[in-house]
Design an enzyme around this catalytic site. Structure first.
Site, PDB file in Angstrom:
ATOM      1  N   VAL A  60       0.797  -1.218   0.000  1.00 56.55           N
ATOM      2  CA  VAL A  60       0.000   0.000   0.000  1.00 56.55           C
ATOM      3  C   VAL A  60       0.838   1.281   0.000  1.00 56.55           C
ATOM      4  CG1 VAL A  60      -0.221   0.297   2.511  1.00 56.55           C
ATOM      5  CG2 VAL A  60      -2.128   0.945   1.014  1.00 56.55           C
ATOM      6  N   TYR A  61       2.121   1.189   0.293  1.00 58.48           N
ATOM      7  CA  TYR A  61       2.952   2.396   0.351  1.00 58.48           C
ATOM      8  C   TYR A  61       3.061   3.037  -1.034  1.00 58.48           C
ATOM      9  CZ  TYR A  61       4.578   0.887   5.000  1.00 58.48           C
ATOM     10  OH  TYR A  61       4.654   0.507   6.315  1.00 58.48           O
ATOM     11  N   SER A  62       2.592   4.279  -1.109  1.00 59.72           N
ATOM     12  CA  SER A  62       2.648   5.050  -2.363  1.00 59.72           C
ATOM     13  C   SER A  62       2.094   4.244  -3.538  1.00 59.72           C
ATOM     14  CB  SER A  62       4.083   5.512  -2.649  1.00 59.72           C
ATOM     15  OG  SER A  62       4.536   6.370  -1.627  1.00 59.72           O
TER      16      SER A  62
END
Length: 323
Positions: A60-62
């Site tokens: 989900v990061y960036s």
């Protein structure tokens, strides 16, 4: 750099884990303060050259671009077998049904997407980013076990949740002969120590290694109280984690750092590394000195008096960070 076994496994990880939420395209996802690929690569290389063999990211990061940047950097700067690579599953990756959570469908889908972005055929540590109350625990644990048996995942871990939830998941896995979690990535630092009530004793008893996230309290332990940064100005989640009374703890860190002649980050990390259950704090690094401070903190030993001075001002607070 020092290395330690992760929990009761035979896996050797550096005492510092490089947190890669910092690396990702700023216009993707919800983190406007992240570093693009050009700015990220030198920092990842610096960490590897300093002996950090443990990197943590998440799907989900960036919007997945953190995994892409990390994967390409590792392909250029390291041998895959020398690196312990961790990522996570749970957060929303697309709108609509089955775009988030810990169902079998989501887990099986997201591991393949993560592997493609990372450019590898396996991850060393696959972690559930949070507890999913909408999916049966048995479904989640069996799916994770199947990933291990398929060779896509070497070990599994969990992140912030209540101790009873973690215990339930471990019990279900043990009862069925499935793979159990070897690590807990939880919210733990000098400004938030509620994990000492239940989760840390549970992990100590069960041989689970802990990997604290936000070890520097979103940077609050490294600067004068009230200082506003580009990240803190837009970090709504982080701004809900701490309170005004934490100022006294930050001041204690400052006094000890000044007496020692070291940066405040080293003192805060040295305190965490002193805790028996902590394997490796997850340290984000946006500047070269952030990595330097983290590496130097491994060698910094605090006295009993200093530890008491750091811990004494803490007051209990509501549990945060589990969702």
């Amino acid at each position: 750099m020092q290395y330690v076994k992760l929990g009761s496994t035979g896996l050797d990880v550096s005492r510092i884990c490089l947190g890669c939420m910092t690396y990702g395209l700023p216009d993707r996802g919800t983190h406007e303060w992240t570093l693009d690929e050009e700015a990220s690569r030198p920092l990842i290389r610096q960490a590897l050259e300093a002996g950090i063999n443990f990197l943590d990211t998440a799907n989900v990061y960036s919007d997945g671009t953190s995994e892409e940047i990390v994967g390409r950097a590792l392909a250029d700067f390291a041998r895959r077998d020398d690196v312990v690579l961790a990522t996570k599953v749970h957060g929303r990756m697309r709108p609509g049904a089955n775009g988030a959570g810990l169902s079998r469908k989501v887990i099986m889908t997201e591991i393949d997407h993560s592997l493609a972005r990372l450019g590898t055929d396996y991850v060393d540590l696959y972690q559930i980013h949070r507890f999913d109350p909408h999916t049966p625990v048995e479904e989640t644990m069996e799916a994770l076990h199947d990933l291990v048996k398929a060779g896509k995942v070497r070990y599994i871990g969990a992140s912030s949740m209540y101790a009873w939830q973690f215990s339930k998941m471990q019990h279900v896995a043990e009862r069925h002969g499935w793979t159990k979690f070897v690590s807990m990535q939880n919210h733990y630092n000098l400004l938030y120590r509620e994990e000492e009530r239940e989760m840390l004793p549970l992990c100590a008893d069960q041989g689970v290694g802990t990997l604290p996230w936000s070890p520097l309290a979103r940077g609050r332990l490294t600067r004068d109280w009230g200082t506003v940064t580009e990240r803190s100005a837009t970090d709504d989640f982080g701004n809900r984690l701490y309170q005004e009374g934490d100022r006294t703890i930050v001041e204690a860190v400052t006094r000890i750092a000044n007496d020692r002649g070291v940066p405040r980050a080293q003192v805060a990390l040295a305190w965490l590394l002193h805790q028996d259950t902590v394997a490796a704090p997850i340290v984000g690094a946006a500047k070269p000195r952030h990595i330097e401070d983290a590496v130097d903190a491994v060698e910094l030993e605090l006295s009993d008096k200093e530890i008491e001075e750091l811990e004494q001002p803490y007051t209990t607070r509501p549990v945060v960070g589990h969702s």
